[in-house]
Scaffold this motif. Sequence first.
Motif, PDB file in Angstrom:
ATOM      1  N   GLU A 175      38.528  -6.154  43.536  1.00 56.28           N
ATOM      2  CA  GLU A 175      38.143  -5.503  44.699  1.00 56.28           C
ATOM      3  C   GLU A 175      36.548  -5.633  44.421  1.00 56.28           C
ATOM      4  O   GLU A 175      35.800  -5.676  45.500  1.00 56.28           O
ATOM      5  CB  GLU A 175      38.271  -3.942  44.402  1.00 56.28           C
ATOM      6  CG  GLU A 175      39.966  -3.682  44.882  1.00 56.28           C
ATOM      7  CD  GLU A 175      40.154  -3.879  46.190  1.00 56.28           C
ATOM      8  OE1 GLU A 175      39.532  -3.523  47.034  1.00 56.28           O
ATOM      9  OE2 GLU A 175      41.130  -4.377  46.492  1.00 56.28           O
ATOM     10  N   ALA A 176      35.966  -5.615  43.454  1.00 54.40           N
ATOM     11  CA  ALA A 176      34.485  -5.543  43.443  1.00 54.40           C
ATOM     12  C   ALA A 176      33.681  -6.721  42.993  1.00 54.40           C
ATOM     13  O   ALA A 176      32.425  -6.948  43.011  1.00 54.40           O
ATOM     14  CB  ALA A 176      34.286  -4.420  42.262  1.00 54.40           C
ATOM     15  N   PHE A 186      43.823 -19.122  30.979  1.00 54.52           N
ATOM     16  CA  PHE A 186      43.100 -19.055  32.303  1.00 54.52           C
ATOM     17  C   PHE A 186      41.753 -18.059  32.148  1.00 54.52           C
ATOM     18  O   PHE A 186      40.906 -18.187  32.633  1.00 54.52           O
ATOM     19  CB  PHE A 186      44.071 -18.726  33.409  1.00 54.52           C
ATOM     20  CG  PHE A 186      44.779 -19.855  33.769  1.00 54.52           C
ATOM     21  CD1 PHE A 186      44.013 -20.817  34.288  1.00 54.52           C
ATOM     22  CD2 PHE A 186      46.048 -19.930  33.785  1.00 54.52           C
ATOM     23  CE1 PHE A 186      44.795 -22.073  34.674  1.00 54.52           C
ATOM     24  CE2 PHE A 186      47.089 -20.913  34.123  1.00 54.52           C
ATOM     25  CZ  PHE A 186      46.144 -22.019  34.624  1.00 54.52           C
ATOM     26  N   TYR A 245      42.787  -4.760  39.021  1.00 50.49           N
ATOM     27  CA  TYR A 245      42.588  -4.209  40.673  1.00 50.49           C
ATOM     28  C   TYR A 245      40.998  -4.233  40.643  1.00 50.49           C
ATOM     29  O   TYR A 245      40.278  -4.592  41.595  1.00 50.49           O
ATOM     30  CB  TYR A 245      43.113  -2.900  40.498  1.00 50.49           C
ATOM     31  CG  TYR A 245      42.444  -1.697  41.443  1.00 50.49           C
ATOM     32  CD1 TYR A 245      42.373  -1.964  42.890  1.00 50.49           C
ATOM     33  CD2 TYR A 245      41.577  -0.844  40.855  1.00 50.49           C
ATOM     34  CE1 TYR A 245      42.020  -1.052  43.561  1.00 50.49           C
ATOM     35  CE2 TYR A 245      40.877  -0.007  41.752  1.00 50.49           C
ATOM     36  CZ  TYR A 245      41.152  -0.018  42.879  1.00 50.49           C
ATOM     37  OH  TYR A 245      40.529   0.871  43.915  1.00 50.49           O
ATOM     38  N   ALA A 246      40.446  -3.658  39.586  1.00 49.86           N
ATOM     39  CA  ALA A 246      38.804  -3.479  39.789  1.00 49.86           C
ATOM     40  C   ALA A 246      38.104  -4.740  39.956  1.00 49.86           C
ATOM     41  O   ALA A 246      37.307  -4.958  40.703  1.00 49.86           O
ATOM     42  CB  ALA A 246      38.028  -2.936  38.254  1.00 49.86           C
ATOM     43  N   VAL A 269      28.760  -7.565  37.806  1.00 51.32           N
ATOM     44  CA  VAL A 269      29.199  -6.924  36.802  1.00 51.32           C
ATOM     45  C   VAL A 269      30.928  -6.946  36.601  1.00 51.32           C
ATOM     46  O   VAL A 269      31.492  -7.387  35.437  1.00 51.32           O
ATOM     47  CB  VAL A 269      28.963  -5.321  36.742  1.00 51.32           C
ATOM     48  CG1 VAL A 269      29.457  -4.898  35.418  1.00 51.32           C
ATOM     49  CG2 VAL A 269      27.296  -5.363  36.885  1.00 51.32           C
ATOM     50  N   PRO A 270      31.694  -6.605  37.832  1.00 48.38           N
ATOM     51  CA  PRO A 270      32.916  -6.539  37.726  1.00 48.38           C
ATOM     52  C   PRO A 270      33.618  -7.877  36.972  1.00 48.38           C
ATOM     53  O   PRO A 270      34.630  -7.918  36.413  1.00 48.38           O
ATOM     54  CB  PRO A 270      33.455  -6.336  38.941  1.00 48.38           C
ATOM     55  CG  PRO A 270      32.264  -6.011  39.657  1.00 48.38           C
ATOM     56  CD  PRO A 270      31.176  -6.670  39.054  1.00 48.38           C
ATOM     57  N   ARG A 272      32.044 -10.498  35.254  1.00 50.44           N
ATOM     58  CA  ARG A 272      31.569 -10.655  33.965  1.00 50.44           C
ATOM     59  C   ARG A 272      31.999  -9.676  32.970  1.00 50.44           C
ATOM     60  O   ARG A 272      32.804 -10.403  31.854  1.00 50.44           O
ATOM     61  CB  ARG A 272      29.746 -10.679  34.041  1.00 50.44           C
ATOM     62  CG  ARG A 272      29.178 -11.111  32.630  1.00 50.44           C
ATOM     63  CD  ARG A 272      27.758 -10.843  32.634  1.00 50.44           C
ATOM     64  NE  ARG A 272      27.299  -9.345  32.861  1.00 50.44           N
ATOM     65  CZ  ARG A 272      26.411  -8.926  33.689  1.00 50.44           C
ATOM     66  NH1 ARG A 272      25.667  -9.734  34.234  1.00 50.44           N
ATOM     67  NH2 ARG A 272      26.176  -7.730  33.641  1.00 50.44           N
ATOM     68  N   GLU A 273      32.063  -8.297  33.233  1.00 51.59           N
ATOM     69  CA  GLU A 273      32.482  -7.751  32.165  1.00 51.59           C
ATOM     70  C   GLU A 273      33.995  -7.436  32.373  1.00 51.59           C
ATOM     71  O   GLU A 273      34.710  -7.298  31.158  1.00 51.59           O
ATOM     72  CB  GLU A 273      31.975  -6.014  32.179  1.00 51.59           C
ATOM     73  CG  GLU A 273      30.226  -6.283  32.119  1.00 51.59           C
ATOM     74  CD  GLU A 273      29.691  -6.663  30.905  1.00 51.59           C
ATOM     75  OE1 GLU A 273      30.409  -6.401  29.876  1.00 51.59           O
ATOM     76  OE2 GLU A 273      28.835  -7.386  30.843  1.00 51.59           O
ATOM     77  N   GLU A 314      45.249  -2.528  35.654  1.00 51.73           N
ATOM     78  CA  GLU A 314      44.062  -1.397  36.205  1.00 51.73           C
ATOM     79  C   GLU A 314      42.720  -2.351  36.407  1.00 51.73           C
ATOM     80  O   GLU A 314      41.925  -2.475  37.400  1.00 51.73           O
ATOM     81  CB  GLU A 314      43.753  -0.470  35.466  1.00 51.73           C
ATOM     82  CG  GLU A 314      42.821   0.405  35.718  1.00 51.73           C
ATOM     83  CD  GLU A 314      42.522   1.837  34.899  1.00 51.73           C
ATOM     84  OE1 GLU A 314      42.540   2.755  35.253  1.00 51.73           O
ATOM     85  OE2 GLU A 314      42.240   1.451  33.793  1.00 51.73           O
TER      86      GLU A 314
END
Lengths: 293, 521
Positions: free
Chosen positions: B416-417, B365, B412-413, B378-379, B381-382, B409
């Motif tokens: 959220e972003a 997935f 979570y990022a 960014v969050p 894509r990266e 971790e």
Amino acid sequence: MNGLTILLGTASAEVKAKLSGVLQGEGYDVDSAGLAPDLFARLGERTLDLVLLSDDLAETNVLDLTTRIHDLHPKLPIVVVATEPSVRDAVEAIKHGAYYYLEASIPDSDLLDVIAGALELELELIEEAEHRRARRLVSFEDLESIEAIDSIMRRHDFASSRLVGVLQDIQKEMRYLTHDALRHVAGRLGIPLPRVYSVATFYKSFSLKPRGRHTVSVCLGTACHVSGGVGILEKLERELGIKAGETTFDERFSLESVRCVGCCGLAPVFVVDEDFHGKVTQEEIASILENYE
Amino acid sequence: MKSPSDRTSSRKSLPETDVCPELASLGFFKSQRLLALRHRGLLNPEEIDEYIALGGYAALPKALFDMTPEEIVDEVKTSGLRGRGGAGFPTGIKWELARNAESKSGSKYVVCNADEGDPGAFMDRSLLEADPHAVLEGMVIGARAMGASEGFVYVRDEYPHAVRMITRAIEQAEDYGLLGSDILGSDFDFRVSVVRGGGAFVCGEETALMASIEGREGRPRPRPPYPSQSGLWGCPTNINNVETWANIPCIVERGGEWYSGIGTKESKGTKIFSLVGKVVNTGLIEVPMGMTLREIVFDIGGGVPRGRKFKAVQSGGPSGGCIPESLIDLPVDYEELAKAGAIMGSGGLIVMDEDTCMVDLARYFVSFLEEESCGKCVPCREGIKRMREILTDIVEARGKEGDIERLEELAYAIKEASLCGLGKTAPNPVLTTIRYFRDEYESHVLHKRCPAKVCKAMIVYRVVPERCTGCQRCVQVCPVNAISGPRSQPHNVDLDKCIKCGACYEICKFDAIAGDAIYIE
Ligand SMILES: Cc1cc2nc3c(=O)[nH]c(=O)nc-3n(C[C@H](O)[C@H](O)[C@H](O)COP(=O)(O)O)c2cc1C
Ligand code: SF4
Ligand code: SF4
Ligand code: SF4
Ligand code: FES
């Protein structure tokens, strides 16, 4: 000089020297400020294209600064460079309006890529790359193809909003999109060529490379994945001697993987042109392919 | 070990007098309730007359002549219908927003979202192919309710047959005066055109979809403004999923009250699921909201084939999650699925057995979403790329202690972003598999073992000499000639040559004379 100005916010002489060097080397105009008030003064004074903020400014939290700049100039891209990076800060920075959060230690070339991305210079880059690629391909100049493309556009009333449909039909007819075809479409529909390229490269169903007479699409949707779709793809790769995304030397087959063709009950599935082959085993593949010349 | 032929004998045998049993008496159909699929298999989708003969286009005159637009909106609100495209937003409320929105140019639009990007779900395709007029009728009613004069059906280009069916249906409805100007003499004008998508998962997201209809690359933009305020060409626009539209004629005809009598407290009506993967009866099913997973997988689906053990159900596509066996009695509705960490999504239910590796599935997935991320923020894509790298390391036996925590971790990022729903939900498959199958992750990371024997870096194929009859079936299928042995004598796998394609295992298990002489360790 490329006519673009970057404001650098850092209190460290070392950071300033390093970053300005890199940016100026690339043709950017660089202005800098070491204190928040100076930074805001610059923002008021001149037109800027991007702000690069280091997290070393005295007495100022880089996140608050980002928020304030973003509120004042919502369209101005802000890139944060962190000397002490953390995931939590990255999330917060992005939420506060930063375009990108970088570690201070990243290579210069990556920094420049990020900045080019923020300034949306990528379109030109794409165009240039495609241009170079397209020149190497067979170019079609014959009037017949131009005529065919015109009649496709006519079906779409030469409406610029129908760009995607126009390209789909051209691709159906000619199997792939040549540089000449795209340039012609751009001219007729009055759309800048870079935009036509960015549409043609964004959507998966377009190909800018020559394609085979038959397209073999192996489903790697979830149902097919858990039912052995990967094995089918690998078998086809061995059978045809090419990898997914490639075309056989004799231009007989192009092989690709797709995500779900909507026959999940028959998993694993692969499709040749518009024929669906469901519940296939690796063993049957060779004999199925024989039916396509 | 059951043989494949047991599949049929495990079904209830019918009395001999019942030469041709009623559909409703078969296990697969007994507990289904067909509303959106009400015409399944009963009509020729190319003939509008057949749809009309079965009572189609009866709701439309009712909506045009017996109801005010406000009453139509109220009826849909009363029904409790929620969007079937993923998020489950109440349809009536969305319609009301679009109805009340001001349009500067006077135009409003309605859109049918048939991008159907969730791999493993195909109800939208089936509806458009088998009953296109039901979708169209729903759209005309909705357009009337919201005051829209133009509509679009956005269909994936991978569905050429669906494109043909809906295009033909539009032509026929125009001929019959059910679409176009002055519909049925009511003074109401409404036109529909078909737009083909270009094969990008993110184009199913409503703001990306609109960009794509306008002829641009389909990248999402921040909301607000919502489409109901500023959608296509800046005008109020209402987007609903195919299945949502197909429910509308039923609701208008039989009343919102009636519809809301089906289902659970918060989730009304029925839902179509595509029941696929490791289950005996695969296909589309339509059941009242709130039916338990057990009923769906075992009573309707007939359980897991080949006597394998049931492990989990993946629901909601790449934004969804895995529900483990311990939650098999979960009633399926929007709320319960969300509590379990999954989502309803478009209704894909992929059944998995003990031969499915959950870490491999999570990686599947994540790499799907990595390819489909539009790259705007960014969050997403990266972050997704980083997750895929970690998961790839884990399945290729390079996992390190702390990888599971790093995944959490990152999850979570990303959640959220990210800007749009793709990024915000991307970590779900990873988080639910970690939540319910942490031991499987640990086994990969710490012991370099894949309990489901899927991850190639951790398995080898061997022959059990006592079982092998030397029938040579495996020799014929091995692509790299890694198996050898004299006829009628035990064979041997050359581990240096073997590329672990699994062909010998399959053939020996089901087609060889002795069977099961090849095993994986
Ligand atoms: C990444 C992404 C993909 C989506 N794909 C689809 C899709 O394929 N079909 C669909 O109907 N909705 C899809 N949606 C949901 C739509 O944005 C939208 O909510 C839906 O079409 C509204 O219709 P509904 O209220 O009838 O559900 C997607 C959303 C996201 C974030
Ligand atoms: S979350 Fe992902 S898909 Fe959505 S806009 Fe951002 S990069 Fe694009
Ligand atoms: S197919 Fe199985 S039984 Fe036959 S030779 Fe191969 S390993 Fe032995
Ligand atoms: S797994 Fe594939 S390559 Fe290995 S022995 Fe079996 S058939 Fe040959
Ligand atoms: S997953 Fe392969 S057809 Fe749907």
